[in-house]
Write an enzyme that holds these catalytic residues in place. Structure first.
Site, mmCIF file in Angstrom:
data_model
loop_
_atom_site.group_PDB
_atom_site.id
_atom_site.type_symbol
_atom_site.label_atom_id
_atom_site.label_comp_id
_atom_site.label_asym_id
_atom_site.label_seq_id
_atom_site.Cartn_x
_atom_site.Cartn_y
_atom_site.Cartn_z
ATOM 1 N N GLY A 123 12.692 0.783 -5.900
ATOM 2 C CA GLY A 123 12.628 0.478 -4.208
ATOM 3 C C GLY A 123 11.099 -0.090 -4.310
ATOM 4 C CG LEU A 124 9.852 -2.654 -6.412
ATOM 5 C CD1 LEU A 124 10.354 -4.372 -7.370
ATOM 6 C CD2 LEU A 124 8.570 -3.172 -6.273
ATOM 7 C CB THR A 171 5.993 -1.369 3.089
ATOM 8 O OG1 THR A 171 6.303 -2.546 4.140
ATOM 9 C CG2 THR A 171 3.847 -1.100 3.811
ATOM 10 C CB ILE A 199 -2.395 14.129 6.109
ATOM 11 C CG1 ILE A 199 -2.645 13.334 6.594
ATOM 12 C CG2 ILE A 199 -2.488 15.829 6.539
ATOM 13 C CD1 ILE A 199 -2.182 14.242 8.276
ATOM 14 N N GLY A 253 5.336 -5.111 14.965
ATOM 15 C CA GLY A 253 5.739 -3.651 14.047
ATOM 16 C C GLY A 253 5.309 -2.368 14.279
ATOM 17 C CD GLU A 282 11.389 0.634 12.009
ATOM 18 O OE1 GLU A 282 12.002 -0.487 11.335
ATOM 19 O OE2 GLU A 282 10.810 1.340 10.720
ATOM 20 C CE LYS A 292 8.071 11.394 8.717
ATOM 21 N NZ LYS A 292 6.949 10.674 10.555
ATOM 22 N N GLY A 299 2.284 3.475 6.472
ATOM 23 C CA GLY A 299 1.875 2.434 6.110
ATOM 24 C C GLY A 299 1.403 2.849 4.174
#
Lengths: 428, 428
Positions: free
Chosen positions: B11-12, B14, B138, B189, B192, B207, B304
């Protein structure tokens, strides 16, 4: 590795008793998480007969903590005696020499002897862990040395002394003076009979020195921490700060840039709306800034039986699982002697002057600041009482040396009534 | 262990690009902290030719991520493809089968297949780590499974979807409607094109399901998370909540008591002065409550390139240091199937009714609540506009079933104009 991990516990004060409680309460939980039983085999404390409210009958007793460290049935020494030298250090050294891991809550010992003890642990391939030494129950050492290990850390900040934060919070909320709140805190057990290690900033500075080493890969350098306590903080300044949207905290700031390290533990103004500005009472908070992660913030109880014992036993579980990493996250031999950062980066300051109520008084202060290139961001002059005209100034960013020169000049002015107050405003 | 740890990167996007940046920027730092060099040997992505702004020429290319997982020169697969099935899962399974550790950011895959993958990792004695899957930068998985390992955890709460928190914060600060803020967030951005996974609460619920397993020793049970998104939250309710000292957050709450597990991801009112109430924008926050440590709070960037890559590489450093612990902190076979907690503990609710402006309207609502044993803590009736009389009520603690019965009765009253609004008030 399903053989039990055997703990020798040196110290049976509040924290030691908490450790006994966790081991007894959570035997099954610890075994499930650690992958093997965790048990106490031997204990030591000053008084054998004192009733601590826990059953110690199953553990071997030693009068000397060094003897605990050397026992064949001890794999890990837990040192919760305290004190930078004496029995705590002797037991720690004896344990490492005898090939046993050490878990400690002793910030003073590590702040003074961290490098030597880390070298000893490295030489033996042993763990020397100290999560409980910094910010109580918050797993901040783990975050710095493990979770954020892929970041270059530039800044670590923290409110890490509950006593000081309690006193400052109480002064603000009750309008009482420093001396009165301190006396109350002593009566409630939040402050020691001799409070100087806490209110003088020493305890928090010990913690900051350890965080610096873990964050930056520099040798522990407690002597280089610029320390200023809270005993000179007045209710007047707390109230003026609040009026302008700030709160005063005893804040530790360690900054590492271009190979230079600056460590300060001093009262600062922080914006009321920031996480640090929101902190109340005895809670601790640590802020870490890394190049890839950005800013992360950690908050929790900074002291007390349960939180401190939780941190100690977290370290024990790591050891039970086989985790052995260097004390400060890199081999002790690779830690570099820090180059002091001088007066540090420029910052804004809160200034309070008490001037004689004379024409031109304010102008002479503004002129002295201007002469040092210090520009004024905000200014408030209050109604004078008798002959006194209180003046508050928030500067733009300035370096400390220029400010000190200006303050010296102002202090010598005929219109000046008393020593000017200058408190750094930390950009958090 | 001074041989290099060799990474295969699948996977490349972000995050993958961020990982390449860290490995290239911090080669010396990673080697110092990990005790051995850390290097990328092989990569895979959908497009080989796309310019990602990083130099990939030193890495072997594979069209198929499964091939990366199986390469002899790969010790650890980093899976940042995403998606609960498909190539992400195939590559993860292939890596574990071939005896390679896996580090992933894939919350959906682990929420759906966590138990099976954990069993596979355990059987091979391999690490499967996922710090990046929950709350971005975190180190919260590490805190739960390591730092707080000596605690019985009772409750985990978190704001873990930056898109939702951004939208709610913007609605409050700009006074704009949900639809307008969402459109802006999409343009910036932050959301989505198809926002349903975010604003519908699914992403955050993935999560929460992982945190529950790590905290409580229960099997991942995504299907048992009660999920409610933010798309029905109106500006009116945000403003009324603020007037009463609350803010509305998409809050995940997992509670484990007496062997029963309750998992909810839903908009809640939280006190404005609480850490969760202070949270702004895309920042994430997780609150953990353990029996010995008390409450600890973790805050940081939830998404991010930098933060997510930081979390991935923190896991890689752990593996380089030799840390292998079970996926959810205890052996997968020992994780217990959770018993659902039913409607959960009683709590207070914020209620908003829109009534016809008629005598006795308010009394009929109060009567319906009283008939179900629901008592009123605070009530406000606003100036009516046209025929509409808006009424706000904060209840005392009540259980959800009683409330639902009362609301059903009120909805059927002749004085009722539209569907009553009920939002839980979380005691944080």
């Amino acid at each position: 590795m399903t053989s039990p991990l055997r703990l020798g516990l040196a110290g049976l004060g509040t924290v030691g008793t908490g450790i006994v409680r966790i081991v007894q309460t959570h035997a099954a939980l610890l075994e499930a998480r650690a992958g093997r039983p965790v048990e106490i085999t031997a204990i030591s404390a000053r008084s054998r007969s004192k009733d601590r409210g826990v059953d110690l009958s199953g553990y071997a007793w030693e009068d000397d903590p060094v003897a605990v460290a050397r026992r064949d049935d001890v794999d890990v020494l837990i040192e919760v005696i305290g004190g930078e030298d004496g029995p705590a250090k002797a037991a720690t050294e004896a344990a490492l020499a005898a090939g046993k891991h050490v878990v400690t809550a002793n910030k003073a010992m590590l702040a003074m002897h961290g490098q030597a003890l880390a070298e000893l642990a490295d030489a033996k391939g042993l763990a020397l862990r100290y999560e409980a030494a910094v910010a109580g129950g918050i797993p901040i050492v783990k975050a710095l040395t493990e979770g954020l290990a892929a970041n270059a850390i530039h800044r670590v900040m923290g409110v890490m002394n509950g006593t000081c934060n309690y006193i400052l919070t109480e002064m603000e909320s009750t309008g009482a003076d420093y001396a009165d709140v301190l006396a109350d805190a002593q009566a409630l057990g939040y402050a020691e009979a001799d409070p100087s290690v806490d209110v003088g900033g020493i305890d928090a500075a010990h913690k900051l020195a350890l965080l610096s080493a873990a964050a930056f890969g520099t040798r522990v350098d407690f002597g280089a921490v610029a320390i200023e306590g809270i005993d000179h903080i007045s209710l007047t300044d707390i109230e003026h700060a609040r009026d302008m949207g700030y709160r005063i905290k005893l804040l530790g700031v360690a900054t590492h840039r271009d190979g230079r390290l600056e460590q300060r533990m001093q009262p600062c103004l922080v914006p009321e709306a920031s996480p640090l500005g929101q902190l109340e009472g005895v809670t601790n908070m640590v802020v870490v800034e890394g190049d890839f992660v950005g800013q992360t913030v950690y908050q929790g109880p900074g002291a007390g039986e349960g939180p401190t014992a939780s941190a100690i036993m977290g370290d024990v579980v790591d050891i039970a699982r086989g985790l052995v990493i260097p004390v400060f996250g890199r081999p002790a031999a690779s830690l570099v002697a820090p180059v002091e950062g001088g007066s540090g980066p420029a910052s804004a300051f809160y200034l309070r002057f008490s001037l004689h109520d004379k024409p031109g008084a304010l102008a002479s202060v503004a002129q002295a600041l201007g002469a040092q290139g210090i520009s004024i961001n905000r200014m408030r002059q209050y109604d004078h009482q008798a002959d006194e005209a209180p003046v508050l100034i928030v500067t733009h960013e300035t370096d400390r040396a220029a400010l000190d020169a200006a303050l010296e000049q102002i202090a010598a002015l005929p219109v000046n009534r008393s020593q000017p107050v200058a408190i750094r405003i930390e950009n958090v």
